[in-house]
Enzyme design. Structure first.
Site, short mmCIF file in Angstrom:
data_model
loop_
_atom_site.label_atom_id
_atom_site.label_comp_id
_atom_site.label_asym_id
_atom_site.label_seq_id
_atom_site.Cartn_x
_atom_site.Cartn_y
_atom_site.Cartn_z
CB SER A 143 -0.87 0.01 1.26
OG SER A 143 -1.45 1.28 1.45
CE1 TYR A 156 -3.80 -2.30 5.24
CE2 TYR A 156 -2.98 -0.11 4.67
CZ TYR A 156 -3.57 -1.30 4.29
OH TYR A 156 -3.92 -1.52 2.98
#
Ligand code: NAP
Length: 248
Positions: A143, A156
């Site tokens: 990401s 995350y």
């Protein structure tokens, strides 16, 4: 032109969202698709039926990406069912967002287990097969948050940055055997999940992106298609951002 004719891909977490988009694009390009899911059982079964209509072999497996033994069993079953594997896409992932002050140990551990340890599990399990056949393309869905960091997503971001380090190391270890390993770092991708967000907020995000729109699962899938196919045969250890210019 079909870029993946005769190849077999394993895609983790393809019952919805980006994984589902990758499975669709791959099947359209002639790939046989083995995909995993965990909780979306009905959705996954319907998707297996739907995707099979494109004419390649498609099979869904209920398998927890964070479970080491389950990953070994998955690869064994896929090899038995499909005869070979050429591509591994590590896509399964979750978020458990919170400011560090409020983040629990469980939330940190769950995100690390499902997003990061999962790629160790599957890569380790497929390694012997790829080494034996002296080919293989591994793609890890990271990401932009793993590249840049994000307030409220320390768990995350750490997992996604970890995926990039893992990708580069595997590329260095296995390059001499013609096994490639790359990461894709999506920006803001509009899926069923983001469809539930407030439209005004989402519009603000779109405006801030140089290409003036959120990405689609197909945008990410097309980058994966390139990295999975022989068109990228001299590319390994890279992180390809699919973010509409967000991090430029
Ligand atoms: P999503 O719609 O929530 O889909 C996640 C997929 O992962 C589902 O198929 C889910 O299956 C599966 N999954 C979750 N936990 C699993 C587990 N333990 N074992 C096996 N499968 C599991 O998410 P998405 O937006 O498509 O995201 C896909 C990937 O892209 C993730 O790694 C995410 O971090 C990354 N990403 C997304 C964005 C974005 O804007 N959407 C941006 C950057 C990166 P079940 O529902 O069956 O459990």
């Amino acid at each position: 032109m079909k870029l993946l004719e005769g190849k077999t891909a394993i895609i983790t977490g393809a019952s919805k969202g980006i994984g589902k988009g990758i499975a669709e694009v791959f099947a359209r390009h002639g790939a046989n698709v083995a995909f995993t899911y965990l909780s979306s059982v009905e959705q996954a079964q319907a998707f297996e039926k739907e995707l099979s209509k494109l004419g390649t072999i498609v099979k869904g497996y209920r398998s927890d990406a964070s479970d080491y033994t389950a990953a070994e069993k998955l690869i064994e079953e896929v090899l038995k069912d499909f005869g070979a594997v050429d591509i591994l896409i590590n896509n399964a992932g979750i978020t458990k967002d919170n400011l560090l002050m409020r983040m629990t140990e469980d939330d940190f551990d769950a995100v690390m287990r499902i997003n990061l340890k999962s790629i160790f599990n599957t890569t380790k399990a497929i390694q012997r097969t790829f080494l034996k056949q002296r080919k293989g393309s591994i793609i890890n869905i990271s990401s932009v948050v793993g590249v840049k960091g994000n307030a409220g997503q320390s768990n995350y971001a750490a997992s996604k940055a970890g995926m990039i380090g893992f990708t580069k190391s595997v590329a260095l270890e296995l390059g001499s055997r013609y096994i490639r390993c790359n990461a894709v770092a999506p920006g803001f991708i509009e899926t069923e999940m983001t469809g539930k967000l407030d439209e005004k907020t989402v519009q603000g995000w779109r405006e801030a992106i140089p290409l003036k729109r959120g990405g689609s699962p197909e945008d990410v899938a097309n980058a994966c298609l390139f990295l999975a196919s022989d068109l990228s045969s001299y590319i390994t250890g890279q992180t390809l951002q699919v973010d509409g210019g967000m991090l430029t």
